[in-house]
Design an enzyme around this catalytic site. Structure first.
Site, mmCIF file in Angstrom:
data_model
loop_
_atom_site.group_PDB
_atom_site.id
_atom_site.type_symbol
_atom_site.label_atom_id
_atom_site.label_comp_id
_atom_site.label_asym_id
_atom_site.label_seq_id
_atom_site.Cartn_x
_atom_site.Cartn_y
_atom_site.Cartn_z
ATOM 1 N N GLN A 89 0.833 -1.214 0.000
ATOM 2 C CA GLN A 89 0.000 0.000 0.000
ATOM 3 C C GLN A 89 0.868 1.265 0.000
ATOM 4 O O GLN A 89 0.549 2.249 0.662
ATOM 5 C CB GLN A 89 -0.952 -0.020 1.206
ATOM 6 C CG GLN A 89 -2.140 -0.961 1.051
ATOM 7 C CD GLN A 89 -3.135 -0.518 -0.028
ATOM 8 O OE1 GLN A 89 -3.087 0.606 -0.530
ATOM 9 N NE2 GLN A 89 -4.038 -1.413 -0.390
ATOM 10 N N SER A 90 1.934 1.236 -0.758
ATOM 11 C CA SER A 90 2.858 2.374 -0.806
ATOM 12 C C SER A 90 2.206 3.618 -1.418
ATOM 13 O O SER A 90 1.707 3.581 -2.554
ATOM 14 C CB SER A 90 4.080 1.985 -1.643
ATOM 15 O OG SER A 90 4.816 3.135 -2.013
#
Ligand SMILES: *Cc1c(COP(=O)(O)O)cnc(C)c1O
Length: 354
Positions: A89-90
């Site tokens: 989930q960067s």
């Protein structure tokens, strides 16, 4: 190449070297500088927020400031494909994917997942990565440790296939990227000069500037910029994953690289990293951190995220409680974004009743 707004008292050499850097205008700047009274009561300080969660639409957050320089460099070198990496989930990967789409570049993302056999969750940042058409490659935590080598390998194979790849390190955190946050401090100086920080002294109007730290580039830029533009007496980077010693080394290295690019910055600054609010693990907030995040949203409408800004705010509250930040201090908190990550983490908020 952008023209910077004039700033009284800025050394001409500094201005000239900042102006000489290729930079794309991708973000909506300046971001608002807000007084948040609900936070004054909660923290016992005079709290202001720099709304870098509002740097853009879906690309918003702190990474776009670094990417204005990094992607300009990629284009100046004639590259057609950007490669970067991050957690699944960067926020950085998502900002890169969307901005690459905007610029007509291809984008390869190496995303760290717990199980490479599992399909990607189509939520939050990943959903946006997919919508942006990024070429996502899942890698294990072990492989991620050698991320720079992995990205280099991808770049090599793309080059053999005739493409022109450009590798952006984790978080966009290198010397060039960090200059995005030197420029953010310059932007703040302009806002302070215009009277937007209340009636505080114009010279070092804040006692503390506080923000989350995940790969160190923001911290390096804030450290150099807050000193150069006399924003705050102290910059505190709140670590969300590694410990203070590790981050201090990394930030100092990035700051050195930034000073090699813009020599009139003062390289003698020592990072101050606080790691009291790292929480249980990267990406996992404690019960107390989630409760604080919910309480701040309810009382002020300011939405923090569980991976970065919620931890940094908790770290700030703990620092005030310990006396490391004095009660009544003037504090500038940089809201670095992270909303898509929150929206992918609803399952962690069991206590909220619908
Ligand atoms: C990446 C990120 C940070 C940390 O910035 P670094 O420059 O990587 O240390 C803080 N907040 C949010 C929301 C981020 O996405």
């Amino acid at each position: 190449m952008g023209t910077l707004l004039p700033l009284s008292g800025e050394p001409a050499a500094l201005r000239a070297s900042l102006e000489a850097l290729p930079r794309l205008r991708l973000a909506h700047l300046p971001t608002p500088l807000l007084k948040v009274r609900a936070l004054d009561d909660r923290l016992g300080c005079d709290v202001w927020i720099k709304r870098d969660d509002a740097t853009a639409g879906a690309e918003a957050g702190n990474k776009i400031r670094k990417l204005e320089l990094l992607l300009a460099d990629a284009l100046a070198r004639g590259c057609d494909t950007v490669i970067t990496c991050g957690g699944v989930q960067s926020n950085h990967a998502r900002a890169t994917a969307l901005l690459a789409a905007r610029l007509g570049l291809r984008c390869v993302l190496l995303l760290r997942v717990s199980d490479v056999a599992e399909p990607l969750p189509k939520t939050g940042n990943v959903l946006l990565d997919l919508l942006a058409g990024a070429d996502i490659r899942r890698i294990t935590a072990d492989e991620y440790r050698a991320r720079d080598q992995r990205m280099y390998d991808v770049a090599q194979s793309l080059a053999i296939a005739g493409r022109k790849p450009y590798v952006i390190p984790e978080g966009g955190s290198n010397g060039l990227g960090a200059i995005g946050y030197v420029l953010a401090m310059r932007e703040l100086r302009g806002q302070i000069d215009a009277g937007l920080a209340g009636n505080a002294p114009k010279d070092r109007p804040f006692d503390v500037i506080a923000h989350a730290c995940g790969s160190g580039g923001t911290a390096a830029g804030v450290l150099l910029g807050a000193h150069t533009y006399r924003i705050a007496a102290r910059a505190i980077a709140f670590a969300v994953c590694d410990d203070a010693a590790t981050f201090s080394r990394r930030i100092a290295g990035i700051a050195r690289d930034a000073c090699a690019i813009v020599p009139s910055l003062d390289a003698a600054q020592t990072p101050h990293v606080d790691d009291h609010a790292r929480g249980p693990a990267y990406g996992v907030a404690s019960d107390e951190q989630r409760a604080l995040l919910a309480d701040i949203a309810r009382t002020s409408g300011v939405v923090l995220d569980p991976v970065y800004t919620g931890k940094a705010m908790h770290g700030l509250a703990l620092a005030v409680r310990r006396g490391d930040v004095a009660l009544g201090s003037r504090v500038l908190f940089i809201h670095t974004g992270g909303l898509p990550g929150l929206l992918a983490a609803g399952d962690a908020f069991d206590d909220l009743r619908g």
